[in-house]
Design a protein around this motif. Structure first.
Motif, PDB file in Angstrom:
ATOM      1  N   LEU A 265      35.610  26.634  36.063  1.00 35.82           N
ATOM      2  CA  LEU A 265      36.767  27.527  35.997  1.00 35.82           C
ATOM      3  C   LEU A 265      37.107  27.984  37.410  1.00 35.82           C
ATOM      4  N   THR A 266      38.330  27.715  37.857  1.00 35.91           N
ATOM      5  CA  THR A 266      38.727  28.061  39.213  1.00 35.91           C
ATOM      6  C   THR A 266      40.021  28.862  39.207  1.00 35.91           C
ATOM      7  N   PHE A 267      40.148  29.762  40.193  1.00 33.84           N
ATOM      8  CA  PHE A 267      41.318  30.622  40.343  1.00 33.84           C
ATOM      9  C   PHE A 267      41.773  30.553  41.796  1.00 33.84           C
ATOM     10  N   ASP A 268      42.915  29.907  42.014  1.00 35.59           N
ATOM     11  CA  ASP A 268      43.416  29.711  43.366  1.00 35.59           C
ATOM     12  C   ASP A 268      44.160  30.949  43.879  1.00 35.59           C
ATOM     13  N   ASP A 269      44.144  31.129  45.176  1.00 34.67           N
ATOM     14  CA  ASP A 269      44.931  32.111  45.924  1.00 34.67           C
ATOM     15  C   ASP A 269      44.288  33.490  45.984  1.00 34.67           C
ATOM     16  N   GLY A 270      43.385  33.827  45.084  1.00 37.07           N
ATOM     17  CA  GLY A 270      42.706  35.111  45.159  1.00 37.07           C
ATOM     18  C   GLY A 270      43.561  36.295  44.778  1.00 37.07           C
ATOM     19  N   TYR A 271      44.280  36.187  43.655  1.00 38.77           N
ATOM     20  CA  TYR A 271      45.111  37.302  43.202  1.00 38.77           C
ATOM     21  C   TYR A 271      44.240  38.450  42.706  1.00 38.77           C
TER      22      TYR A 271
ATOM     23  N   THR B  81      49.817  40.933  44.508  1.00 32.29           N
ATOM     24  CA  THR B  81      48.824  41.468  45.433  1.00 32.29           C
ATOM     25  C   THR B  81      47.569  40.600  45.410  1.00 32.29           C
ATOM     26  N   LEU B  82      46.998  40.390  46.588  1.00 29.29           N
ATOM     27  CA  LEU B  82      45.774  39.612  46.715  1.00 29.29           C
ATOM     28  C   LEU B  82      44.552  40.529  46.750  1.00 29.29           C
ATOM     29  N   LEU B  83      43.413  39.973  46.398  1.00 26.47           N
ATOM     30  CA  LEU B  83      42.160  40.722  46.438  1.00 26.47           C
ATOM     31  C   LEU B  83      41.921  41.296  47.832  1.00 26.47           C
TER      32      LEU B  83
ATOM     33  N   LEU C 268      43.603  38.677  52.958  1.00 23.12           N
ATOM     34  CA  LEU C 268      42.976  39.562  51.980  1.00 23.12           C
ATOM     35  C   LEU C 268      43.668  40.927  51.981  1.00 23.12           C
ATOM     36  N   GLY C 269      44.005  41.409  50.777  1.00 28.54           N
ATOM     37  CA  GLY C 269      44.670  42.691  50.644  1.00 28.54           C
ATOM     38  C   GLY C 269      46.164  42.644  50.858  1.00 28.54           C
ATOM     39  N   ARG C 270      46.714  41.469  51.128  1.00 26.76           N
ATOM     40  CA  ARG C 270      48.151  41.345  51.348  1.00 26.76           C
ATOM     41  C   ARG C 270      48.817  40.750  50.101  1.00 26.76           C
TER      42      ARG C 270
END
Length: 318
Positions: free
Chosen positions: A130-136, A177-179, A163-165
């Protein structure tokens, strides 16, 4: 969008698009065993063995009982969106249904790191990556609680410099928003795999060697400081991959990398994945599993045919 079929989210201008996956081609010509006999030789005279032309010799039998590459599902965002032009978002309700379906089928979702270790030990039969791209940021809010309820794990591929952007590379989609640095640190401490998605979500195909080195090595260095441990997985932005990119990822010290489509580069540093969207219910997931197996078999047959041709070419006297 990093999709298997078509291109909804385009590679930004100035970057070369990845070559379309080549999973078709002619069927290998195999000798016929049911051809009718004509002109039988006289009694007592043995017919000489048929000599196949060099290009018509049969290929080695391909292993079709098990896929060559593991089954890995590709997600992006788990949230509620009114508009989703890139088809990046799966609603929490649909995501819960998809995870429940995997559980009912006797499968367990895991990070790609865990999946690759299990495959090396011969224990990956019922596992799916299981993968999640972009880090939302919605990964931590919506996806993690659902996965935890079933004892599943997953990999989040984050963009080291963002990160955070927000996802500014998606010009037509909603701002997501990103992690943050702290959220990534907390996720890693809780056992979730954090992988690199490059420095600024830039497609890697066609880049100079020094830029490739920075995208792969520097993003890994940054993230290892954030998580306080090794970062061993890489995800190609936009799924764009070429030979130079795979070599840069390998030389940067990653253990594996995920792409999207099957291609001649399919292997440890270009693992194919199945795109999952909000429309994917049980029957569509079953169909995608079957399609993944078919594409794997075709890719393996083509690899074997190319290898056989190279071997024959080496044996031909000059």
């Amino acid at each position: 969008m990093d999709a298997e079929r078509g291109s909804v989210r385009s590679v930004p201008s100035g970057a070369r698009r990845p070559a379309a996956p080549d999973t078709g081609g002619r069927r290998a010509d195999l000798p016929r065993t049911d051809a009718p006999r004509t002109g039988a030789p006289p009694s007592g005279v043995r017919r000489p063995a048929a000599q196949l032309p060099r290009s018509r010799r049969p290929l080695p039998e391909a292993p079709v009982a098990e896929t060559t590459s593991p089954w890995i599902l590709m997600y992006h965002s788990v949230a509620v969106e009114k508009e989703d032009p890139y088809q990046l978002t799966v609603s929490p309700e649909r995501f819960a249904e998809q995870i429940a379906w995997l559980h009912r089928r006797g499968r367990r979702g895991v990070s790609v790191r865990e999946l690759m270790r299990a495959r090396a030990a011969g224990r990956a039969d019922k596992l799916v990556g299981l993968t999640f791209d972009d880090g939302y940021a919605d990964f931590a809010r919506y996806a993690v609680p659902i996965l935890q309820a079933y004892g599943f794990t997953a990999t989040a591929y984050v963009v080291a410099d963002l990160l955070g952007r927000a996802n500014d590379w998606d010009t037509e989609g909603p701002r997501k928003t990103l992690l943050t640095v702290q959220e990534v640190t907390d996720l890693a401490a809780a056992g979730w795999e954090i992988g690199s998605h490059g420095l600024g979500h830039q497609a890697l195909t066609g880049l100079p060697a020094e830029v490739l080195a920075a995208q792969t090595r520097e993003s890994r260095r940054v993230l290892e400081e954030v998580v306080g441990g090794p970062v061993t997985g890489f995800c190609y932005p936009y799924g764009a991959v070429d030979l130079a990119a795979t070599q840069a990822v390998r030389d940067a010290g990653y253990d594996y990398a995920v792409a999207i489509a099957h291609s001649p580069l399919t292997g440890r540093y270009a693992l194919p994945r199945c795109y999952v969207g909000d429309r994917d219910g049980a029957w569509r997931l079953r169909a995608k599993r079957g399609r993944h197996r078919l594409r794997d078999t075709v890719a393996e047959l083509r690899r074997q045919r190319l290898a056989a041709r190279r071997n024959r070419a080496r044996r031909v006297p000059s």
